[in-house]
Design an enzyme around this catalytic site. Structure first.
Site, PDB file in Angstrom:
ATOM      1  CD  GLN A  61      -2.618   1.650   0.305  1.00 50.80           C
ATOM      2  OE1 GLN A  61      -3.103   0.765  -0.390  1.00 50.80           O
ATOM      3  NE2 GLN A  61      -2.876   2.932   0.100  1.00 50.80           N
ATOM      4  CD  GLU A  62       2.130   3.681   3.915  1.00 48.75           C
ATOM      5  OE1 GLU A  62       2.561   4.673   3.294  1.00 48.75           O
ATOM      6  OE2 GLU A  62       1.275   3.762   4.812  1.00 48.75           O
ATOM      7  CB  THR A  63       6.667   1.154  -1.135  1.00 47.79           C
ATOM      8  OG1 THR A  63       6.501  -0.272  -1.038  1.00 47.79           O
ATOM      9  CG2 THR A  63       7.002   1.723   0.237  1.00 47.79           C
TER      10      THR A  63
END
Length: 229
Positions: free
Chosen positions: A77-79
């Protein structure tokens, strides 16, 4: 700590048993070259409570599998690229592609995450922001597998790793492309920040929601780890 090394800590051996280097490469075919399997298991080894033995091997393995699934979901989700047009790999396999928050550099406009640096509260004073050569505040935008953000997180992580909060407050980009890009994510997973529990304690069952948590619909499970973020 290296893959298949006999002297690896027990929690690292557990991760290696569950997740081989080939498995890791298959899960993250779009990863940035700095997000290596070696760095990942080294980051696990720094925090012995992650994937530790909890009394029975079956229970220990089950919790470790949930831990890895939770960490990897947040990594993606973040990267992740989040590119639905990628013809080779589904979006869930596009994680770990960025070491810095997309569109952010130390010289680009925006992405500062330092609007609070001039505040006088105790937290900002304790984890005081660094300045660049021109006297401007350093930028604490997201870096690493968990996109560590804001001065208070950089300071606490730096203190935990080096006994010196100033190191990463003055050099935040170390979190992007050194081994700290994985270690920061594991630290964030394993470390409670009251009143929030750690993600680790949510997943391993240590955390018990209080009356207010229950009233707000927060209960043990993956959803609670999103609330923590």
């Amino acid at each position: 700590i290296k893959p298949k090394r006999k002297e690896n800590p027990d929690n690292v051996k557990r991760v290696e048993f569950i997740l081989s280097e080939d498995n890791y490469e298959e899960l993250f075919p779009r990863r940035h070259p700095s997000y290596t399997y070696t760095r990942f298991i080294q980051a696990i080894g720094i925090f012995p409570s992650v994937c530790s033995y909890v009394g029975r091997e079956e229970d220990s393995d089950a919790i470790c599998r949930k831990t890895l699934a939770t960490m990897f979901a947040h990594f993606t989700q973040e990267t992740g690229n989040h590119n639905p047009s990628d013809k080779d790999y589904d979006e869930w396999r596009q994680g770990l592609s960025s070491v810095r928050e997309q569109g952010c550099t130390d010289s680009s406009p925006g992405c500062d995450y330092n609007d609070n640096c001039g505040d006088k509260d105790s937290i900002t004073k304790k984890w005081a922001c660094g300045k660049d050569r021109s006297g401007k505040w350093k930028k604490y935008y997201g870096r690493g597998a968990k996109q560590l953000s804001y001065n208070f997180n950089y300071g606490q992580f730096s203190q935990a790793m080096f006994g010196d909060g100033r190191l990463l407050l003055d050099n935040p980009d170390f979190v992007a492309d050194t081994w700290l890009n994985m270690a920061s994510a594991t630290w964030f997973y394993a470390t409670p920040q009251p009143p929030k529990p750690s993600m680790l304690h949510v997943i391993d069952g240590t955390w018990v929601p209080n009356q207010e948590d229950r009233r707000n619909g927060i209960k043990p499970g993956f959803g609670a780890t999103i609330n923590i973020i």
